[in-house]
Write a protein that holds these residues in place. Structure first.
Motif, PDB file in Angstrom:
ATOM      1  N   GLU A  68     -14.729   4.507   7.732  1.00  0.00           N
ATOM      2  CA  GLU A  68     -14.667   5.655   6.828  1.00  0.00           C
ATOM      3  C   GLU A  68     -13.677   6.708   7.306  1.00  0.00           C
ATOM      4  N   ALA A  69     -13.027   7.351   6.347  1.00  0.00           N
ATOM      5  CA  ALA A  69     -12.109   8.441   6.659  1.00  0.00           C
ATOM      6  C   ALA A  69     -12.118   9.447   5.519  1.00  0.00           C
ATOM      7  N   ARG A  70     -11.748  10.677   5.860  1.00  0.00           N
ATOM      8  CA  ARG A  70     -11.599  11.722   4.860  1.00  0.00           C
ATOM      9  C   ARG A  70     -10.307  12.471   5.158  1.00  0.00           C
ATOM     10  N   VAL A  71      -9.466  12.624   4.146  1.00  0.00           N
ATOM     11  CA  VAL A  71      -8.176  13.304   4.289  1.00  0.00           C
ATOM     12  C   VAL A  71      -8.166  14.480   3.324  1.00  0.00           C
ATOM     13  N   GLU A  72      -7.711  15.634   3.815  1.00  0.00           N
ATOM     14  CA  GLU A  72      -7.618  16.823   2.972  1.00  0.00           C
ATOM     15  C   GLU A  72      -6.191  17.333   2.953  1.00  0.00           C
ATOM     16  N   GLY A  73      -5.829  18.017   1.895  1.00  0.00           N
ATOM     17  CA  GLY A  73      -4.498  18.578   1.699  1.00  0.00           C
ATOM     18  C   GLY A  73      -4.023  18.243   0.300  1.00  0.00           C
ATOM     19  N   LYS A  74      -2.837  18.689  -0.054  1.00  0.00           N
ATOM     20  CA  LYS A  74      -2.279  18.421  -1.381  1.00  0.00           C
ATOM     21  C   LYS A  74      -1.723  16.996  -1.420  1.00  0.00           C
ATOM     22  N   VAL A  75      -2.403  16.101  -2.127  1.00  0.00           N
ATOM     23  CA  VAL A  75      -1.988  14.705  -2.220  1.00  0.00           C
ATOM     24  C   VAL A  75      -0.995  14.558  -3.368  1.00  0.00           C
ATOM     25  N   GLU A  76       0.191  14.043  -3.058  1.00  0.00           N
ATOM     26  CA  GLU A  76       1.227  13.857  -4.074  1.00  0.00           C
ATOM     27  C   GLU A  76       1.427  12.398  -4.446  1.00  0.00           C
ATOM     28  N   SER A  77       1.159  11.475  -3.496  1.00  0.00           N
ATOM     29  CA  SER A  77       1.301  10.059  -3.824  1.00  0.00           C
ATOM     30  C   SER A  77       0.472   9.197  -2.881  1.00  0.00           C
ATOM     31  N   LEU A  78       0.074   8.040  -3.423  1.00  0.00           N
ATOM     32  CA  LEU A  78      -0.640   7.009  -2.669  1.00  0.00           C
ATOM     33  C   LEU A  78       0.126   5.719  -2.873  1.00  0.00           C
ATOM     34  N   GLN A  79       0.430   5.017  -1.795  1.00  0.00           N
ATOM     35  CA  GLN A  79       1.195   3.779  -1.903  1.00  0.00           C
ATOM     36  C   GLN A  79       0.659   2.752  -0.918  1.00  0.00           C
ATOM     37  N   TYR A  80       0.442   1.539  -1.422  1.00  0.00           N
ATOM     38  CA  TYR A  80       0.008   0.431  -0.561  1.00  0.00           C
ATOM     39  C   TYR A  80       1.220  -0.424  -0.224  1.00  0.00           C
ATOM     40  N   GLN A  81       1.266  -0.887   1.023  1.00  0.00           N
ATOM     41  CA  GLN A  81       2.321  -1.784   1.483  1.00  0.00           C
ATOM     42  C   GLN A  81       1.677  -2.970   2.167  1.00  0.00           C
ATOM     43  N   GLU A  82       2.398  -4.070   2.184  1.00  0.00           N
ATOM     44  CA  GLU A  82       1.941  -5.230   2.934  1.00  0.00           C
ATOM     45  C   GLU A  82       2.161  -4.973   4.416  1.00  0.00           C
ATOM     46  N   GLU A  83       1.475  -5.747   5.240  1.00  0.00           N
ATOM     47  CA  GLU A  83       1.598  -5.640   6.690  1.00  0.00           C
ATOM     48  C   GLU A  83       3.011  -5.951   7.166  1.00  0.00           C
ATOM     49  N   LYS A  84       3.749  -6.764   6.419  1.00  0.00           N
ATOM     50  CA  LYS A  84       5.104  -7.179   6.794  1.00  0.00           C
ATOM     51  C   LYS A  84       5.962  -5.951   7.102  1.00  0.00           C
ATOM     52  N   GLY A  85       6.691  -6.021   8.198  1.00  0.00           N
ATOM     53  CA  GLY A  85       7.568  -4.927   8.576  1.00  0.00           C
ATOM     54  C   GLY A  85       6.967  -4.023   9.640  1.00  0.00           C
ATOM     55  N   PHE A  86       5.666  -4.095   9.848  1.00  0.00           N
ATOM     56  CA  PHE A  86       5.027  -3.320  10.896  1.00  0.00           C
ATOM     57  C   PHE A  86       4.816  -4.200  12.107  1.00  0.00           C
ATOM     58  N   VAL A  87       4.917  -3.609  13.270  1.00  0.00           N
ATOM     59  CA  VAL A  87       4.742  -4.344  14.514  1.00  0.00           C
ATOM     60  C   VAL A  87       3.255  -4.581  14.729  1.00  0.00           C
ATOM     61  N   LYS A  88       2.900  -5.812  15.015  1.00  0.00           N
ATOM     62  CA  LYS A  88       1.519  -6.161  15.318  1.00  0.00           C
ATOM     63  C   LYS A  88       1.292  -6.040  16.816  1.00  0.00           C
ATOM     64  N   LYS A  89       0.080  -5.707  17.202  1.00  0.00           N
ATOM     65  CA  LYS A  89      -0.257  -5.575  18.618  1.00  0.00           C
ATOM     66  C   LYS A  89       0.024  -6.874  19.353  1.00  0.00           C
ATOM     67  N   GLY A  90       0.645  -6.759  20.518  1.00  0.00           N
ATOM     68  CA  GLY A  90       0.904  -7.921  21.354  1.00  0.00           C
ATOM     69  C   GLY A  90       2.108  -8.740  20.926  1.00  0.00           C
TER      70      GLY A  90
END
Length: 99
Positions: A68-90
């Motif tokens: 669970e998480a809660r984020v506060e502030g003025k939200v302007e956009s939400l975007q989902y991305q695939e895992e591709k392109g991010f470094v995985k641990k190890g």
């Protein structure tokens, strides 16, 4: 001990997102907060990487055991991305370049 781990993973498996007045997000299915500043919060969720962009953003609460998480502030956009392109641990530099 294993039962507790399995139930915690189960809670983080389903992803929900609820926004109130474009200024407060409540999320489930959160696995990790990768980075955050006042303009962008990047989290790993069970549906992929979620980028929250806006102004004055801050992570108000985070309970990874429950996903669970809660984020506060003025939200302007939400975007989902695939895992591709991010470094995985190890993962080594060579495996990222030639993998």
């Amino acid at each position: 001990m294993e039962e507790q781990k399995a139930s915690a993973e189960g809670m983080a498996g389903e992803h929900t997102l609820a926004m109130t007045r474009c200024s407060e997000l409540s999320l489930t299915g959160v696995r990790e907060v990768r980075s955050f500043d006042e303009n962008e919060v990047k989290m790993d969720t069970s549906c992929g990487i979620l980028l929250i962009r806006g102004e004055g953003l801050h992570v108000k609460s985070l309970v990874l055991e429950k996903g669970e998480a809660r984020v506060e502030g003025k939200v302007e956009s939400l975007q989902y991305q695939e895992e591709k392109g991010f470094v995985k641990k190890g993962e080594s530099v060579f495996s990222r370049l030639f993998g």
